[in-house]
Design a protein around this motif. Sequence first.
Motif, short mmCIF file in Angstrom:
data_model
loop_
_atom_site.label_atom_id
_atom_site.label_comp_id
_atom_site.label_asym_id
_atom_site.label_seq_id
_atom_site.Cartn_x
_atom_site.Cartn_y
_atom_site.Cartn_z
N UNK A 12 -5.62 7.71 -4.61
CA UNK A 12 -6.59 7.65 -3.88
C UNK A 12 -7.65 6.71 -4.48
N UNK A 13 -8.17 6.02 -3.47
CA UNK A 13 -9.26 5.17 -3.73
C UNK A 13 -8.61 3.68 -4.01
N UNK A 14 -7.12 3.77 -3.92
CA UNK A 14 -6.58 2.37 -3.94
C UNK A 14 -6.28 1.86 -2.65
N UNK A 15 -6.57 0.60 -2.66
CA UNK A 15 -6.25 -0.39 -1.13
C UNK A 15 -4.95 -0.37 -1.04
N UNK A 16 -4.20 0.15 0.05
CA UNK A 16 -2.75 -0.14 0.23
C UNK A 16 -2.27 -1.48 0.19
N UNK A 17 -3.31 -2.61 0.64
CA UNK A 17 -2.88 -3.90 0.72
C UNK A 17 -2.58 -4.51 -0.75
N UNK A 18 -3.32 -3.88 -1.87
CA UNK A 18 -2.87 -4.09 -3.01
C UNK A 18 -1.82 -3.86 -3.79
N UNK A 19 -1.06 -2.99 -3.20
CA UNK A 19 0.16 -2.50 -3.89
C UNK A 19 1.16 -3.43 -4.52
N UNK A 20 1.54 -4.28 -3.48
CA UNK A 20 2.71 -5.26 -3.63
C UNK A 20 1.96 -6.39 -4.74
N UNK A 21 0.84 -6.79 -4.63
CA UNK A 21 0.12 -7.74 -5.32
C UNK A 21 0.08 -7.12 -6.85
N UNK A 22 -0.29 -6.01 -6.88
CA UNK A 22 -0.35 -5.46 -8.00
C UNK A 22 0.94 -5.06 -8.80
N UNK A 23 1.90 -4.71 -8.17
CA UNK A 23 3.16 -4.64 -8.66
C UNK A 23 3.67 -6.25 -9.25
N UNK A 76 0.47 -0.60 8.25
CA UNK A 76 0.37 -1.97 8.68
C UNK A 76 -0.01 -2.58 7.28
N UNK A 77 -0.63 -2.09 6.52
CA UNK A 77 -0.88 -2.62 5.18
C UNK A 77 0.23 -2.80 4.39
N UNK A 78 1.15 -2.09 4.38
CA UNK A 78 2.19 -1.97 3.51
C UNK A 78 3.12 -3.29 4.15
N UNK A 79 3.42 -3.10 5.41
CA UNK A 79 4.26 -3.95 6.12
C UNK A 79 3.77 -5.31 5.82
N UNK A 80 2.32 -5.59 5.92
CA UNK A 80 1.77 -6.89 6.07
C UNK A 80 2.09 -7.67 4.59
N UNK A 81 2.35 -6.76 3.69
CA UNK A 81 2.31 -7.31 2.12
C UNK A 81 3.87 -7.62 1.77
N UNK A 82 4.45 -7.29 2.69
CA UNK A 82 6.24 -7.56 2.55
C UNK A 82 6.75 -6.39 2.11
N UNK A 83 6.08 -5.03 2.04
CA UNK A 83 7.01 -3.71 1.60
C UNK A 83 7.58 -3.61 2.77
#
Length: 172
Positions: free
Chosen positions: A24-35, A65-72
């Motif tokens: 919660x509160x975490x931007x889905x766009x940041x998941x791939x970048x953070x990993x 969309x956020x996950x797909x757009x970051x390559x996940x």
Amino acid sequence: MAEAPYMTAKTSVWWDIESCQIPRGFDAYGIAQNIGSALEKMNYCGPISIYAYGDVSRIPPTIQHALYSTGIALNHVPAGVKDASDKKILVDMLLRAVDIPAPATFMLISGDIDFSNALQQLRVRRYNIIFAQPQEGSALLVHAARTVWLWTSPLSWRKPSHTKRKLTTCFQ
């Protein structure tokens, strides 16, 4: 820190999005970048592939969309079949091991104990195992991994306090 044979090796990330949802509160766009950033800080500099598994119909379109757009890569596994996501992850993980010989790094993001035997077998075969778990994660999975992260706090991944093994801490 990454050992020499794993520093430039391929890293495959297997994410059980049902047992380890986006915090919660975490931007889905940041998941791939953070990993990617956390891996890089540990000297894992090879190519990274991230695969997420779960019932995509339960994920809001904006997050999809956020996950797909970051390559996940989102892998739809319909709800209703017991352990369907786990089985799909296991099959895909083992097929990937056939395609990519060791040394390579496999990262599992899950809390399900179903993966402990597969991770142990991969580790015996010289695959580097990283495990990201929810707080109530399985001790068997923790012991199968070389490195353990706490998934529930991805902005400040840290070692779980309930383990006695030396764990690597990652900070974003």
